[in-house]
Enzyme design. Structure first.
Site, short mmCIF file in Angstrom:
data_model
loop_
_atom_site.label_atom_id
_atom_site.label_comp_id
_atom_site.label_asym_id
_atom_site.label_seq_id
_atom_site.Cartn_x
_atom_site.Cartn_y
_atom_site.Cartn_z
N SER A 111 8.94 23.74 -5.16
CA SER A 111 8.75 24.79 -4.17
C SER A 111 8.61 24.25 -2.76
CB SER A 111 7.51 25.62 -4.53
OG SER A 111 6.36 24.79 -4.65
N GLY A 124 8.30 25.70 -8.83
CA GLY A 124 7.67 25.49 -10.12
C GLY A 124 8.26 24.37 -10.94
N ASN A 176 4.01 19.43 -9.46
CA ASN A 176 3.63 20.35 -10.53
C ASN A 176 3.18 19.62 -11.79
OD1 ASN A 176 4.14 22.95 -9.26
ND2 ASN A 176 6.29 22.35 -9.25
N ASP A 216 -2.15 30.36 0.01
CA ASP A 216 -2.45 29.66 -1.25
C ASP A 216 -2.93 28.24 -1.02
OD1 ASP A 216 -0.15 28.31 -0.50
OD2 ASP A 216 1.10 29.11 -2.12
N HIS A 228 1.46 25.70 0.02
CA HIS A 228 2.82 25.72 0.57
C HIS A 228 2.81 25.84 2.08
CE1 HIS A 228 3.28 27.10 -3.66
NE2 HIS A 228 4.31 26.26 -3.60
#
Length: 219
Positions: free
Chosen positions: A47, A84, A113, A194, A197
């Site tokens: 991402s 992801g 991830n 979040d 990002h």
């Protein structure tokens, strides 16, 4: 009589030369009109490279593509990043992406991830190595882009996670950018809600951070 024959022969030779040029000219023009083949930088990322939460054109990969157009005509970015994505996903896709894009350079930005899920370090390393080896076997130069884990994961895990990138770069002679988020890591305002990002305003900093590691591979 010889003078007449000589003049006639000269005219014939000029006519033949003109005919040959006329026949060859279209082929010469077609050859000259053919554009140089585009050389590609393939980005295999998650991402952070897929411009999560942003318009694709705002991400650092797209911004790097704009810089390539200006500074290195004939080069383009091919962004195969998926939000992801894990290193296992990248390793399973690498052969297909190499065949599809035939890149001269591969940027591997994966592993975050894996770390956030606490996956085994050896597994992450093996997947990254598979991607590096496949890229090199396809004739591409490789830039390995590293990540770091928060300290709450424990010193053993975080240090081992970081070493995966540096050890693989040394072993396989690839270029290395140790930490993609280094220029913005301590700036809360550089991240979306979040806290994972980067926002659009931070993307040029990431482009400028990646560029010195990428540029020497554009040869």
């Amino acid at each position: 009589m010889s003078q007449v024959y000589g003049a006639w022969r000269a005219r014939v030779q000029r006519g033949v030369t003109a005919l040959l040029l006329a026949l060859a000219l279209p082929a010469m023009m077609a050859h000259a009109a053919q554009p140089s083949p585009v050389r590609k930088v393939l980005v295999m990322g998650d991402s952070l490279s897929a411009a999560y939460g942003l318009a694709p054109a705002q991400g650092w990969v797209a911004l790097t593509d704009e810089r390539l157009k200006a500074r290195h005509p004939g080069w383009r970015m091919a962004n195969a990043s998926i939000s992801g994505e894990t290193t296992a996903g990248g390793a399973s896709r690498i052969a297909g992406e190499l065949a599809r894009h035939k890149p001269a350079v591969v940027v591997i930005e994966l592993g975050a991830n894996d770390g956030l899920r606490g996956l085994p370090l050896a597994q992450t390393r093996a997947n990254l190595e598979r991607m590096v080896v496949a890229s090199k076997q396809a004739g591409a130069r490789v830039l390995l882009v590293g990540m770091r884990m928060p300290p709450n994961f424990g010193a053993q895990y975080t240090q081992g996670f970081e070493r995966n990138y540096s050890d693989l770069a040394k072993l396989h002679g690839t270029a290395l950018l140790p930490f993609l988020l280094e220029p913005i890591a301590t700036e809360r305002s550089a991240f979306q809600s979040d806290n994972l990002h980067p926002v659009a305003e931070a993307q040029p900093k990431l482009r400028d951070h990646v560029w010195p590691a990428l540029a020497p591979l554009l040869r």
